[in-house]
Design a protein around this motif. Structure first.
Motif, PDB file in Angstrom:
ATOM      1  N   LEU A 188     -10.531   0.516 -11.908  1.00  0.00           N
ATOM      2  CA  LEU A 188      -9.536  -0.050 -12.761  1.00  0.00           C
ATOM      3  C   LEU A 188      -8.834   0.842 -13.664  1.00  0.00           C
ATOM      4  CD1 LEU A 188     -11.534  -3.336 -13.795  1.00  0.00           C
ATOM      5  CD2 LEU A 188      -9.741  -3.192 -12.112  1.00  0.00           C
ATOM      6  N   ASN A 189      -9.089   2.210 -13.823  1.00  0.00           N
ATOM      7  CA  ASN A 189      -8.374   2.928 -14.577  1.00  0.00           C
ATOM      8  C   ASN A 189      -7.531   3.917 -13.739  1.00  0.00           C
ATOM      9  OD1 ASN A 189     -10.554   4.572 -13.521  1.00  0.00           O
ATOM     10  ND2 ASN A 189     -10.911   5.767 -15.612  1.00  0.00           N
ATOM     11  N   TYR A 190      -7.541   3.654 -12.570  1.00  0.00           N
ATOM     12  CA  TYR A 190      -6.485   4.606 -11.558  1.00  0.00           C
ATOM     13  C   TYR A 190      -5.285   3.682 -11.260  1.00  0.00           C
ATOM     14  CZ  TYR A 190      -5.400   7.277  -7.276  1.00  0.00           C
ATOM     15  OH  TYR A 190      -4.466   8.012  -6.455  1.00  0.00           O
ATOM     16  N   TYR A 191      -3.985   4.536 -11.246  1.00  0.00           N
ATOM     17  CA  TYR A 191      -2.513   4.050 -11.245  1.00  0.00           C
ATOM     18  C   TYR A 191      -1.916   5.015 -10.468  1.00  0.00           C
ATOM     19  CZ  TYR A 191      -4.432   1.305 -15.182  1.00  0.00           C
ATOM     20  OH  TYR A 191      -5.099   0.560 -15.824  1.00  0.00           O
ATOM     21  N   CYS A 192      -1.441   4.597  -9.277  1.00  0.00           N
ATOM     22  CA  CYS A 192      -0.407   5.341  -8.206  1.00  0.00           C
ATOM     23  C   CYS A 192       0.128   4.427  -7.587  1.00  0.00           C
ATOM     24  CB  CYS A 192      -1.463   6.186  -7.571  1.00  0.00           C
ATOM     25  SG  CYS A 192      -0.443   7.384  -6.557  1.00  0.00           S
ATOM     26  N   TRP A 193       1.373   4.291  -7.530  1.00  0.00           N
ATOM     27  CA  TRP A 193       2.482   3.364  -6.955  1.00  0.00           C
ATOM     28  C   TRP A 193       3.541   4.216  -6.022  1.00  0.00           C
ATOM     29  CZ3 TRP A 193       1.649   2.929 -12.283  1.00  0.00           C
ATOM     30  CH2 TRP A 193       0.919   1.799 -12.755  1.00  0.00           C
ATOM     31  N   GLY A 194       3.553   3.594  -4.926  1.00  0.00           N
ATOM     32  CA  GLY A 194       4.608   3.933  -3.952  1.00  0.00           C
ATOM     33  C   GLY A 194       5.887   3.276  -4.379  1.00  0.00           C
ATOM     34  N   ILE A 195       6.854   3.938  -4.373  1.00  0.00           N
ATOM     35  CA  ILE A 195       8.411   3.259  -4.912  1.00  0.00           C
ATOM     36  C   ILE A 195       9.148   2.835  -3.857  1.00  0.00           C
ATOM     37  CG2 ILE A 195      10.362   3.423  -6.474  1.00  0.00           C
ATOM     38  CD1 ILE A 195       8.893   5.981  -7.963  1.00  0.00           C
ATOM     39  N   LEU A 218      10.376   3.346   1.493  1.00  0.00           N
ATOM     40  CA  LEU A 218       9.549   4.199   0.538  1.00  0.00           C
ATOM     41  C   LEU A 218      10.164   5.471   0.144  1.00  0.00           C
ATOM     42  CD1 LEU A 218       6.750   4.081  -0.791  1.00  0.00           C
ATOM     43  CD2 LEU A 218       5.860   5.429   1.212  1.00  0.00           C
ATOM     44  N   VAL A 219      10.613   5.658  -1.254  1.00  0.00           N
ATOM     45  CA  VAL A 219      11.590   6.571  -1.505  1.00  0.00           C
ATOM     46  C   VAL A 219      10.915   7.316  -2.688  1.00  0.00           C
ATOM     47  CG1 VAL A 219      13.596   5.363  -1.243  1.00  0.00           C
ATOM     48  CG2 VAL A 219      12.652   5.180  -3.519  1.00  0.00           C
ATOM     49  N   GLY A 220       9.757   7.235  -3.239  1.00  0.00           N
ATOM     50  CA  GLY A 220       8.906   8.269  -4.054  1.00  0.00           C
ATOM     51  C   GLY A 220       7.613   7.546  -4.601  1.00  0.00           C
ATOM     52  N   MET A 221       6.843   8.201  -5.448  1.00  0.00           N
ATOM     53  CA  MET A 221       5.737   7.539  -6.055  1.00  0.00           C
ATOM     54  C   MET A 221       5.778   7.885  -7.486  1.00  0.00           C
ATOM     55  SD  MET A 221       2.911  10.208  -4.117  1.00  0.00           S
ATOM     56  CE  MET A 221       1.501   9.580  -5.114  1.00  0.00           C
TER      57      MET A 221
END
Length: 103
Positions: free
Chosen positions: A66-73, A79-82
């Protein structure tokens, strides 16, 4: 802080979503393998898709925390970034972020 983990976020233009193992090809081609993109980052451009594939395995592993945050944009279904939370100060309730975008 009340952590909720990496949740999908959608706006009119972008979707921020969890990365998937099968994203490695797009990640390599769109930014991770690009020396110009990596020029001002804290990491070197990946030399092969295999390096990116191992990196993505590492990124997706802690998604159940729950304390991990990582997104693909995603922009227009591409998919152009993260973007990810790279530093958390629980006491001050602040965090830092890191991001990378393809050219």
């Amino acid at each position: 802080m009340n952590h909720v983990g990496t949740q999908e976020l959608t706006t009119k233009r972008l979707t921020l979503r969890k990365l998937k193992l099968e994203d490695f090809h797009d990640i390599f081609n769109n930014w991770a393998g690009d020396k110009e993109v990596a020029k001002y980052t804290t990491w070197y451009a990946h030399q092969s898709e295999e390096v990116t594939q191992e990196y993505v395995k590492m990124v997706v592993r802690p998604y159940n925390e729950l304390n991990y945050y990582c997104w693909g944009i995603e922009y227009q279904k591409n998919l152009v970034g993260m973007i990810s939370v790279i530093q958390v100060d629980e006491e001050a309730e602040v965090c830092g972020i890191g991001y990378v975008l393809s050219k």
